[in-house]
Design a protein around this motif. Structure first.
Motif, PDB file in Angstrom:
ATOM      1  N   UNK A   1       0.818  -1.179   0.000  1.00 38.55           N
ATOM      2  CA  UNK A   1       0.000   0.000   0.000  1.00 38.55           C
ATOM      3  C   UNK A   1       0.873   1.258   0.000  1.00 38.55           C
ATOM      4  N   UNK A   2       1.479   1.575  -1.077  1.00 37.45           N
ATOM      5  CA  UNK A   2       2.252   2.799  -1.207  1.00 37.45           C
ATOM      6  C   UNK A   2       3.458   2.873  -0.292  1.00 37.45           C
ATOM      7  N   UNK A   3       4.004   1.739   0.102  1.00 34.35           N
ATOM      8  CA  UNK A   3       5.192   1.677   0.954  1.00 34.35           C
ATOM      9  C   UNK A   3       4.966   2.234   2.356  1.00 34.35           C
ATOM     10  N   UNK A   4       3.712   2.284   2.825  1.00 35.29           N
ATOM     11  CA  UNK A   4       3.424   2.637   4.213  1.00 35.29           C
ATOM     12  C   UNK A   4       3.647   1.385   5.046  1.00 35.29           C
ATOM     13  N   UNK A   5       4.388   1.526   6.142  1.00 39.59           N
ATOM     14  CA  UNK A   5       4.689   0.374   6.992  1.00 39.59           C
ATOM     15  C   UNK A   5       3.438  -0.020   7.762  1.00 39.59           C
ATOM     16  N   UNK A   6       3.189  -1.331   7.816  1.00 41.50           N
ATOM     17  CA  UNK A   6       2.057  -1.857   8.574  1.00 41.50           C
ATOM     18  C   UNK A   6       2.458  -3.211   9.149  1.00 41.50           C
ATOM     19  N   UNK A   7       1.729  -3.655  10.147  1.00 42.06           N
ATOM     20  CA  UNK A   7       1.986  -4.959  10.751  1.00 42.06           C
ATOM     21  C   UNK A   7       1.126  -6.012  10.065  1.00 42.06           C
ATOM     22  N   UNK A   8       1.755  -7.064   9.622  1.00 37.85           N
ATOM     23  CA  UNK A   8       1.067  -8.199   9.022  1.00 37.85           C
ATOM     24  C   UNK A   8       1.572  -9.461   9.697  1.00 37.85           C
ATOM     25  N   UNK A   9       0.751 -10.493   9.756  1.00 31.24           N
ATOM     26  CA  UNK A   9       1.234 -11.758  10.317  1.00 31.24           C
ATOM     27  C   UNK A   9       2.258 -12.401   9.388  1.00 31.24           C
ATOM     28  N   UNK A  19      10.931  -8.471   3.124  1.00 30.80           N
ATOM     29  CA  UNK A  19      10.236  -7.201   3.359  1.00 30.80           C
ATOM     30  C   UNK A  19      10.318  -6.773   4.820  1.00 30.80           C
ATOM     31  N   UNK A  20      10.443  -7.722   5.737  1.00 38.43           N
ATOM     32  CA  UNK A  20      10.460  -7.425   7.171  1.00 38.43           C
ATOM     33  C   UNK A  20      11.874  -7.240   7.719  1.00 38.43           C
ATOM     34  N   UNK A  52       2.945   9.054   9.441  1.00 34.50           N
ATOM     35  CA  UNK A  52       3.015   7.664   8.962  1.00 34.50           C
ATOM     36  C   UNK A  52       4.478   7.266   8.830  1.00 34.50           C
ATOM     37  N   UNK A  53       4.745   5.982   9.017  1.00 32.51           N
ATOM     38  CA  UNK A  53       6.075   5.434   8.803  1.00 32.51           C
ATOM     39  C   UNK A  53       6.062   4.768   7.438  1.00 32.51           C
ATOM     40  N   UNK A  54       6.984   5.171   6.580  1.00 30.90           N
ATOM     41  CA  UNK A  54       7.031   4.697   5.201  1.00 30.90           C
ATOM     42  C   UNK A  54       8.430   4.175   4.898  1.00 30.90           C
ATOM     43  N   UNK A  55       8.586   3.456   3.794  1.00 26.68           N
ATOM     44  CA  UNK A  55       9.914   3.190   3.259  1.00 26.68           C
ATOM     45  C   UNK A  55       9.980   3.933   1.922  1.00 26.68           C
TER      46      UNK A  55
END
Length: 76
Positions: A1-9, A19-20, A52-55
């Motif tokens: 999603x546009x390089x926005x950092x998110x938590x995924x399992x 990626x992590x 937001x935290x992005x890469x």
């Protein structure tokens, strides 16, 4: 999603692991602080923008403000 950092399992794929994974380096705006480079996208760094935290891609020609947004003080 546009390089926005998110938590995924963790789905146990090599893509998830890449990626992590990040590497801590000397800060882009202040070498006494730290910046965090993406393993999977080595020209991209963790950067805080608009709450937001992005890469995001950063380079030597990036603005001082962009480099500052990607520089963090890491405390023990």
């Amino acid at each position: 999603m546009g390089y926005v950092v998110r938590l995924d399992p963790n789905d146990n794929t090599s893509t998830f692991r890449a990626d992590a994974t990040f590497t801590r380096i000397a800060g882009l705006a202040d070498a006494a602080w730290s910046s965090v480079r993406s393993y999977n996208y080595p020209s991209r760094y963790l950067r805080h923008v608009n709450y937001a935290l992005r890469i995001d891609p950063l380079s030597a020609s990036s603005s001082a403000a962009d480099r500052q947004d990607a520089t963090f003080r890491v405390t023990p």
